[in-house]
Design an enzyme around this catalytic site. Structure first.
Site, PDB file in Angstrom:
ATOM      1  N   CYS A  62      -6.092  -9.267   5.016  1.00  0.00           N
ATOM      2  CA  CYS A  62      -4.770  -8.926   4.487  1.00  0.00           C
ATOM      3  C   CYS A  62      -3.707  -9.875   5.032  1.00  0.00           C
ATOM      4  O   CYS A  62      -2.810 -10.315   4.300  1.00  0.00           O
ATOM      5  CB  CYS A  62      -4.421  -7.485   4.844  1.00  0.00           C
ATOM      6  SG  CYS A  62      -5.313  -6.244   3.889  1.00  0.00           S
ATOM      7  N   HIS A 102       0.788  -1.229   0.000  1.00  0.00           N
ATOM      8  CA  HIS A 102       0.000   0.000   0.000  1.00  0.00           C
ATOM      9  C   HIS A 102       0.823   1.283   0.000  1.00  0.00           C
ATOM     10  O   HIS A 102       0.247   2.372  -0.025  1.00  0.00           O
ATOM     11  CB  HIS A 102      -0.974  -0.022   1.167  1.00  0.00           C
ATOM     12  CG  HIS A 102      -1.957  -1.157   1.065  1.00  0.00           C
ATOM     13  ND1 HIS A 102      -2.955  -1.194   0.116  1.00  0.00           N
ATOM     14  CD2 HIS A 102      -2.071  -2.306   1.783  1.00  0.00           C
ATOM     15  CE1 HIS A 102      -3.654  -2.305   0.247  1.00  0.00           C
ATOM     16  NE2 HIS A 102      -3.136  -2.999   1.244  1.00  0.00           N
TER      17      HIS A 102
END
Length: 282
Positions: free
Chosen positions: A243, A200
């Site tokens: 995740c 990210h």
């Protein structure tokens, strides 16, 4: 039908100049980190407006945004807000309600979460506060990933729409919790040996198989979210667990210290961004 618009405004500049006289040394340290965090994405995606990062991957990928804008014409989370309001207003067996546990009767308080609770010496998230409210009124705790708690959180988030996060770091213990969350964000884990930051920050906007990782900036503004993959509403800690599974790591318990501190860190990096929860994601 309630028309939910994702147009946002910035109530203050993304600058430490707006800090109040009550700002601590720890607030200043965190603000410095936040400035660097935002600058990274400003340099990486120069054409993206800072206010648009609340929309996740849709801020940086035009094709995904077109599909998302069509979905937002009839938001899949719209009925969840109404259901959440009904649950929020439904009295407990003792006659009290959630409103009795929160300031301002629980309206427009999402912007204050998570915060470091000085009495309990830990990070307090909205979902944790919801369950503490239930238990203090003789009710059983709800599951933390989906279901009623996501609905109640969605309604409470909706009442804070277009407000900015208002989170402080009052003392060393709170700063330590922040640092723990920061360490988690940048630490590699699982069989794939990946950190949150690998996907990210570094890989944000790049193709990873069929997916494009969203920028970390803005991650916590839109939760709970309706994910097409889930076919329903889910909390931020449900997403954290997913995740961890994706990198083949053992997930931590929802609302455990690890995820609460991670949420604290990420939310502090989002200071200045407006809240837009609940929202829709892939």
């Amino acid at each position: 039908m309630r028309k939910i618009i994702t147009i946002c405004t910035v109530l203050a500049a993304f600058s430490v100049a707006s800090a109040s006289a009550n700002e601590t040394q720890y607030d200043k340290l965190v603000a410095e980190d936040g400035s660097k965090f935002r600058s990274y994405f400003q340099n990486k995606f120069a054409s993206v407006e800072m206010t648009d990062y609340i929309n996740g991957v849709y801020a940086i990928d035009a094709k995904s945004r077109e599909q998302w804008e069509e979905i937002e014409e009839f938001p899949p989370y719209e009925l969840s807000i109404d259901e959440g309001q009904e649950l929020f207003e439904k009295p407990f067996a003792n006659g009290k309600s959630y409103a009795s546990c929160f300031s301002n009767d629980g309206v427009n308080v999402r912007k204050n979460y998570p915060y470091y609770d000085l009495e309990l010496s830990k990070v307090m998230t909205l979902e944790l506060a919801i369950n503490m409210c239930r238990e203090s009124n003789g009710e059983k705790a709800l599951g933390y990933k989906k279901g009623d708690i996501a609905l109640i959180s969605a309604y409470m988030a909706y009442t804070s729409r277009d407000e900015t996060f208002n989170i402080k770091v009052p003392n060393q213990a709170a700063y330590d919790a922040y640092l723990d969350g920061k360490k988690f964000f940048y630490s590699k884990r699982g069989q794939l040996n990946l950190a949150c930051s690998d996907c990210h920050l570094v890989a944000a906007g790049q193709k990873l198989r069929a997916d494009i990782p969203s920028p970390a900036l803005g991650h916590t503004t839109g939760f709970p979210v309706y994910r097409s993959k889930w076919g329903g509403l889910g909390t931020l800690h449900r997403r954290y667990a997913g995740c961890n599974k994706n990198v083949r790591a053992q997930p931590f318990p929802a609302q455990g210290e690890e995820y609460r501190n991670l949420e604290f860190f990420q939310s502090l990096m989002n200071q200045g961004l407006v809240l837009n929860g609940p929202s829709a994601r892939k």
